[in-house]
Design an enzyme around this catalytic site. Structure first.
Site, short mmCIF file in Angstrom:
data_model
loop_
_atom_site.label_atom_id
_atom_site.label_comp_id
_atom_site.label_asym_id
_atom_site.label_seq_id
_atom_site.Cartn_x
_atom_site.Cartn_y
_atom_site.Cartn_z
N CYS A 73 0.86 -1.19 0.00
CA CYS A 73 0.00 0.00 0.00
C CYS A 73 0.90 1.24 0.00
O CYS A 73 1.83 1.34 0.80
CB CYS A 73 -0.89 -0.02 1.24
N CYS A 76 0.67 3.14 3.60
CA CYS A 76 1.19 2.62 4.88
C CYS A 76 2.19 1.48 4.72
O CYS A 76 2.68 0.95 5.72
CB CYS A 76 0.03 2.19 5.76
N CYS A 121 -6.93 -1.29 1.62
CA CYS A 121 -5.91 -1.76 2.56
C CYS A 121 -6.57 -1.99 3.92
O CYS A 121 -7.26 -1.12 4.43
CB CYS A 121 -4.80 -0.71 2.67
N CYS A 124 -4.87 0.70 6.70
CA CYS A 124 -5.15 2.14 6.71
C CYS A 124 -6.47 2.52 6.02
O CYS A 124 -6.88 3.67 6.08
CB CYS A 124 -4.01 2.93 6.08
N CYS A 144 -8.20 -5.55 -9.93
CA CYS A 144 -7.85 -4.45 -10.82
C CYS A 144 -7.48 -3.26 -9.93
O CYS A 144 -8.35 -2.63 -9.31
CB CYS A 144 -9.06 -4.13 -11.70
#
Length: 156
Positions: A73, A76, A121, A124, A144
């Site tokens: 991510c 984070c 995510c 976060c 995607c």
């Protein structure tokens, strides 16, 4: 009679205004204010990760990466996808047939007038993209993902 109908209508409308209809706000391990996110993300990352935007197809530098590693991510650095599950979907966005369990969460997105499965995510809450049921084996899924929602960490 009109007053009775009007009174029933008003009572019915008031009954529909319960708290059950309010969207539940999720809490995540990493919580920052909008200004804190803006200070740490690029404007494009903020648009995608925090405002659930979508980047232009074929604009991500991550499309051409073929080496072994992990996609994390961008907000984070939680590992979300392994390079071994990446494939060329031809859609213009980085695509994966599987995700790292426990690090990606899912919700329902109906912004376009039909139901899609949105992924974010799990650490976060950053918006990553959407998952579809038209991917390759073994899962049949196509995650995607917006390239600006990810960073690539090459294997050592």
């Amino acid at each position: 009679m009109k007053k009775l109908v009007l009174a029933c209508l008003l009572i019915s409308l008031g009954a529909c205004k319960g708290t059950a209809q309010k969207e539940k706000k999720e809490t995540f391990e990493i919580n920052k204010s909008e200004s804190e996110w803006k200070a740490t993300l690029t404007s494009e990352q903020f648009y995608i990760l925090r405002e659930e935007g979508t980047e232009r197809p074929f604009s991500s530098e991550l499309l051409s990466i073929k080496e072994e590693g992990t996609y994390v991510c961008a907000a984070c650095e939680t590992p979300v996808f392994k390079s071994s599950t990446k494939f060329d979907s031809g859609t213009g966005w980085p695509s994966f047939y599987d995700y790292i369990k426990g690090n990606v969460a899912f919700s329902t997105d109906q912004k376009l007038g039909y139901t899609r499965s949105e992924e974010h995510c799990a650490t976060c809450g950053g918006h990553l993209g959407h998952v579809f049921n038209d991917g390759p084996k073994p899962t049949g899924k196509r995650h995607c993902i917006n390239g600006d929602a990810l960073k690539f960490i090459a294997a050592k």
